[in-house]
Enzyme design. Sequence first.
Site, short mmCIF file in Angstrom:
data_model
loop_
_atom_site.label_atom_id
_atom_site.label_comp_id
_atom_site.label_asym_id
_atom_site.label_seq_id
_atom_site.Cartn_x
_atom_site.Cartn_y
_atom_site.Cartn_z
N VAL A 197 0.85 -1.18 0.00
CA VAL A 197 0.00 0.00 0.00
C VAL A 197 0.89 1.23 0.00
O VAL A 197 1.93 1.26 0.65
CB VAL A 197 -0.95 0.02 1.22
N SER A 198 0.51 2.21 -0.81
CA SER A 198 1.22 3.49 -0.77
C SER A 198 0.45 4.44 0.13
O SER A 198 -0.73 4.23 0.42
CB SER A 198 1.34 4.09 -2.19
N THR A 199 1.09 5.49 0.59
CA THR A 199 0.45 6.44 1.51
C THR A 199 -0.79 7.05 0.90
O THR A 199 -1.84 7.19 1.53
CB THR A 199 1.45 7.54 1.91
N GLN A 213 -3.70 4.52 0.74
CA GLN A 213 -4.27 4.26 2.06
C GLN A 213 -5.18 5.40 2.50
O GLN A 213 -6.24 5.19 3.07
CB GLN A 213 -3.14 4.06 3.08
#
Length: 481
Positions: A21-23, A26
Amino acid sequence: MKKKNINAPSPIDMVDLYIRVSTTEQAMEGYSVGEQENRLRRFCEALGYQIHKVIIDPGYSGASLNRPGIKEVIHDVQDHLVNKVIVWKLDRLSRSQKDMLIMLEDIFLANNCDFVSMLESFDTSTAFGRAIVGILAAFAQLERENIKERTTMGRQARLAKGHYNSSRPPLGYSFLPGCNDLKVDPYEASIVREIFSLFLSGTAINTIASTMQKKYPTVRSWKNTTIRRTLRNSVYIGKVSDVDITRDGIHEAIISDSDFNMANAMLQHNLEIKKQSCRSHSLLTGLLYCGDCGARMQPRTISKGYPLRRYVCYSVSRTNKAMIKSDHCTNRLHPYTLEELDNIIISEIKKLAVDEKYLKSIIQEDAAPIINEAELCQDRLAELDKQTDKLLNLYQIGAVDLSQIQDRLTSLKQERNALTQTLNKVSTEMPMNIQQIQDYATAFQEALAKNDYDQVNNIIHILIDKIVVLNEDIEIHWTFC
């Protein structure tokens, strides 16, 4: 080759859960690590899969496979510790079609490991599942390229409207709330104006940097490059730019156009002066050697008791430990400034073009050692041939056995080969003839008149092998001798 871990559990029904997951994802789409893991665990529980490991790549983009988690997955698959890798969604593994197919064919299928995407409901243990992976991978890459294209178009559209695009405001500005548009920061803007004022008044870049560091140590880390970037940044005259495109911005300017243009004209002028200075005042760099210790000499600025700018022996300047040849070099106070020594060498080269008698005297003076060396080689070769013939004659008349002279013949042959190589080298290293030397010297004068310092430097290195300086004594070693 990796060995299979015989103590590891059976790979049957063993699975790795991979989560990425990337920031941004998310925050905006709810792809949190915890949410993915909960769903994948329930999926495995429903199908009776045993979880070997949960591998997480938090904050990593799916654009490449350069991720620690995916490397761990690959190791587990290649070590045959698992027979399935499960992800929540296909693009968790990769957003690149090429990388997806590499993982599918070269990693998973090559090691009899199935790849399962829970959300898309397919399994590569079937032919249909493998085909779907390829199709979905293509769409995942298409979406990634579309995002990139939309981002580029968005930046260009913002630029056309005069909006600032970078994620960090430049010195002198802050962002307006909720966007990247600039507003003047009065305190920092005064620093920018001070930098321009100091530079336009003639203050040197390094002095400005030192002043800023003393007065405003918490604002920036002040270096020469920081000052130059500030002086060259067109944002201060109300412009915005991206790559090679510059537009009028909607933000307020800090510096007037006239001050900005004058500062940049001065920067360019200083750059040209520096280039010209390097070319015209360091012509002999790489050619000069100390006549006392043998170390190279470098151009240095000196201000203690005698004129500035001299070529100084590294053993004296001690600026580079690797170049120091002696701790007691006496070549300290030679009388020539850098310009004077350059002019002496320039005059010597000019004489080659107009004074043929002088040129012939140089060649005649330095040619003798080469001729003598060739004659010595030829004399010794003749002597070796006589010795070889004498030994062979003794063998032919039966006076000695071959075993008795074999070692001596071998030694004579080795020495003869070595001398032949030396003679060939001396013969092939023929110096330039007088006409060629004069042509180079004439071309040197023409290049000097045109201020073509690159050509001047090239010809100097063609004509001169090295220059040895010891106090007031100068010895030129010409390449054509």
